[in-house]
Design a protein around this motif. Structure first.
Motif, PDB file in Angstrom:
ATOM      1  N   ALA A  38     -22.285  40.431  88.482  1.00 28.20           N
ATOM      2  CA  ALA A  38     -21.196  40.839  88.003  1.00 28.20           C
ATOM      3  C   ALA A  38     -20.061  39.427  88.040  1.00 28.20           C
ATOM      4  CB  ALA A  38     -20.376  41.853  88.989  1.00 28.20           C
ATOM      5  N   GLN A  39     -20.405  38.720  89.013  1.00 30.60           N
ATOM      6  CA  GLN A  39     -19.582  37.402  88.920  1.00 30.60           C
ATOM      7  C   GLN A  39     -19.921  36.138  88.296  1.00 30.60           C
ATOM      8  OE1 GLN A  39     -16.633  37.545  90.923  1.00 30.60           O
ATOM      9  NE2 GLN A  39     -17.457  39.773  91.134  1.00 30.60           N
ATOM     10  N   LEU A  40     -20.877  36.456  87.629  1.00 36.13           N
ATOM     11  CA  LEU A  40     -21.270  35.542  86.673  1.00 36.13           C
ATOM     12  C   LEU A  40     -20.617  35.279  85.314  1.00 36.13           C
ATOM     13  CD1 LEU A  40     -23.296  33.051  85.858  1.00 36.13           C
ATOM     14  CD2 LEU A  40     -24.859  34.546  84.866  1.00 36.13           C
ATOM     15  N   ASN A  41     -20.120  34.254  85.072  1.00 32.22           N
ATOM     16  CA  ASN A  41     -19.215  34.107  83.691  1.00 32.22           C
ATOM     17  C   ASN A  41     -19.268  32.672  83.140  1.00 32.22           C
ATOM     18  OD1 ASN A  41     -16.966  32.605  85.003  1.00 32.22           O
ATOM     19  ND2 ASN A  41     -16.404  34.661  85.808  1.00 32.22           N
ATOM     20  N   MET A  42     -18.905  32.459  82.099  1.00 30.83           N
ATOM     21  CA  MET A  42     -19.049  31.183  81.402  1.00 30.83           C
ATOM     22  C   MET A  42     -18.065  30.059  82.283  1.00 30.83           C
ATOM     23  SD  MET A  42     -21.074  31.957  79.285  1.00 30.83           S
ATOM     24  CE  MET A  42     -21.475  31.016  77.721  1.00 30.83           C
ATOM     25  N   ASP A  43     -17.063  30.505  82.719  1.00 34.07           N
ATOM     26  CA  ASP A  43     -15.984  29.456  83.590  1.00 34.07           C
ATOM     27  C   ASP A  43     -16.796  29.055  84.731  1.00 34.07           C
ATOM     28  OD1 ASP A  43     -13.994  29.708  81.843  1.00 34.07           O
ATOM     29  OD2 ASP A  43     -12.870  31.369  82.889  1.00 34.07           O
ATOM     30  N   LYS A  44     -17.374  29.753  85.519  1.00 32.54           N
ATOM     31  CA  LYS A  44     -18.203  29.324  86.558  1.00 32.54           C
ATOM     32  C   LYS A  44     -19.329  28.627  86.404  1.00 32.54           C
ATOM     33  CE  LYS A  44     -16.760  33.019  89.886  1.00 32.54           C
ATOM     34  NZ  LYS A  44     -17.126  34.260  90.757  1.00 32.54           N
ATOM     35  N   LEU A  45     -19.947  28.932  85.308  1.00 28.38           N
ATOM     36  CA  LEU A  45     -21.159  28.164  84.910  1.00 28.38           C
ATOM     37  C   LEU A  45     -20.689  26.618  84.410  1.00 28.38           C
ATOM     38  CD1 LEU A  45     -24.268  27.947  84.389  1.00 28.38           C
ATOM     39  CD2 LEU A  45     -23.931  28.956  81.945  1.00 28.38           C
ATOM     40  N   ALA A  46     -19.743  26.533  83.852  1.00 32.04           N
ATOM     41  CA  ALA A  46     -19.085  25.236  83.441  1.00 32.04           C
ATOM     42  C   ALA A  46     -18.747  24.496  84.330  1.00 32.04           C
ATOM     43  CB  ALA A  46     -18.057  25.382  82.602  1.00 32.04           C
ATOM     44  N   ALA A  47     -17.947  25.277  85.443  1.00 32.49           N
ATOM     45  CA  ALA A  47     -17.659  24.432  86.878  1.00 32.49           C
ATOM     46  C   ALA A  47     -18.967  24.127  87.741  1.00 32.49           C
ATOM     47  CB  ALA A  47     -16.707  25.549  87.555  1.00 32.49           C
ATOM     48  N   ALA A  48     -19.899  24.752  87.826  1.00 27.57           N
ATOM     49  CA  ALA A  48     -20.967  24.519  88.437  1.00 27.57           C
ATOM     50  C   ALA A  48     -21.893  23.211  87.742  1.00 27.57           C
ATOM     51  CB  ALA A  48     -22.128  25.707  88.682  1.00 27.57           C
ATOM     52  N   SER A  49     -21.781  23.112  86.368  1.00 30.98           N
ATOM     53  CA  SER A  49     -22.685  22.216  85.791  1.00 30.98           C
ATOM     54  C   SER A  49     -21.889  20.855  85.352  1.00 30.98           C
ATOM     55  CB  SER A  49     -23.184  22.653  84.402  1.00 30.98           C
ATOM     56  OG  SER A  49     -22.161  23.119  83.534  1.00 30.98           O
ATOM     57  N   SER A  50     -22.652  19.990  84.785  1.00 32.23           N
ATOM     58  CA  SER A  50     -21.712  18.766  84.347  1.00 32.23           C
ATOM     59  C   SER A  50     -21.453  19.169  82.787  1.00 32.23           C
ATOM     60  CB  SER A  50     -22.836  17.545  84.582  1.00 32.23           C
ATOM     61  OG  SER A  50     -24.042  17.821  83.641  1.00 32.23           O
ATOM     62  N   TYR A  51     -21.524  20.183  82.287  1.00 27.57           N
ATOM     63  CA  TYR A  51     -21.436  20.271  80.890  1.00 27.57           C
ATOM     64  C   TYR A  51     -19.879  21.005  80.587  1.00 27.57           C
ATOM     65  CZ  TYR A  51     -26.320  19.356  80.933  1.00 27.57           C
ATOM     66  OH  TYR A  51     -27.381  18.545  81.155  1.00 27.57           O
ATOM     67  N   SER A  52     -19.421  20.906  79.730  1.00 24.99           N
ATOM     68  CA  SER A  52     -18.136  21.607  79.255  1.00 24.99           C
ATOM     69  C   SER A  52     -18.371  22.952  78.700  1.00 24.99           C
ATOM     70  CB  SER A  52     -17.396  20.814  78.178  1.00 24.99           C
ATOM     71  OG  SER A  52     -18.126  20.822  76.641  1.00 24.99           O
ATOM     72  N   LYS A  53     -17.016  23.750  78.696  1.00 25.83           N
ATOM     73  CA  LYS A  53     -17.337  25.161  78.142  1.00 25.83           C
ATOM     74  C   LYS A  53     -18.004  25.116  76.636  1.00 25.83           C
ATOM     75  CE  LYS A  53     -14.677  28.578  78.980  1.00 25.83           C
ATOM     76  NZ  LYS A  53     -13.745  29.301  79.099  1.00 25.83           N
TER      77      LYS A  53
END
Length: 256
Positions: free
Chosen positions: A44-59
């Motif tokens: 439930a907590q996975l979203n695109m903002d968190k994925l971007a923050a945790a990676s080296s890539y932009s949204k």
């Protein structure tokens, strides 16, 4: 036909351009990061903002790969199925009776669920309406194609049992129902064993191969020969782990 489908799946890399290979590798990296987020915080907590923050890539780059978090879930399910298919293929080639081949498949599936519990759960998450309604059509098409291939493998195990005379389907029982029963048993048992360890019902099964135990209940009920009272299928399970899935067993042991 089944062999050709697997061959096509494996040989896809040969037809990809350098740019497409780079895109695929980046997507694999993002899926790995997504799994780590789910492991820490839940689906439930996975979203695109968190994925971007945790990676080296932009949204923006991430949206080039996934049009939504639901599309991301579907991509995780595709990755899960792609990893499962070689396990099915190995089990079909396993030396033994039709029931032993099926047990080898379940051994591989259980090891997969222990090594990749998040990916294993995606089989369920990816089929919820919230995900299918918002996933990219081409993503869902690939997911459906891979799922059909997995089901075809399930059919093959039943066909082997019938052609060898190890099982005769009772009136009203179809191959479809047996494939589903096997999947439901394997998915449900592994999910409980891996995710509900504090449950007294699970803890009471201490030192028991619960997956094999439940599988034998199911296959004995279907009269899939030889019955477990006449054959030691734990030895089959152990042989499958040693001969087919030694790498997976070693990875699990290293995690302990």
């Amino acid at each position: 036909m089944l062999e050709q489908a697997v061959s096509n799946l494996i040989s896809d890399d040969a037809t990809l351009s350098r740019k497409q290979l780079a895109m695929r590798d980046r997507e694999s990296e993002l899926l790995l990061i997504a799994c780590s987020i789910v492991e820490r915080e839940g689906f439930a907590q996975l979203n695109m903002d968190k994925l971007a923050a945790a990676s080296s890539y932009s949204k923006g780059t991430i949206y080039n790969h996934f049009n939504s978090k639901e599309d991301l879930f579907a991509a995780l399910a595709i990755q899960a199925l792609s990893k499962k298919i070689p396990l099915f293929k190995s089990a079909l080639d396993f030396e033994g009776s039709s029931r032993e081949k099926l047990i080898a498949m379940h051994a591989g599936m259980h090891l997969f669920s222990k090594l990749s519990p998040i990916l294993a759960m995606c089989a369920l998450v990816s089929r919820t309406p919230a995900v299918t309604e918002k996933s990219a059509p081409e993503r869902l098409e690939k997911l459906n194609t891979l799922e059909d291939l997995v089901v075809s493998f399930g059919d093959k195990f039943i066909e082997l049992g019938q052609s060898s005379g190890d099982i005769t389907l009772a009136p009203g029982i179809t191959s479809d129902s047996i494939v589903f029963a096997n999947w439901a048993m394997a998915f449900g048992t592994s999910s409980l064993v891996n995710n509900a360890t504090q449950s007294s019902c699970v803890s009471r099964q201490h030192d028991t191969n619960i997956v094999l135990q439940n599988l034998n209940f199911l296959l004995d009920g279907m009269r899939w020969m030889p019955l477990s009272c006449d054959f030691d299928y734990q030895k089959t399970w152990d042989r499958a782990e040693k001969d087919l899935f030694g790498e997976e067993v070693a990875l699990i042991e290293n995690q302990s």
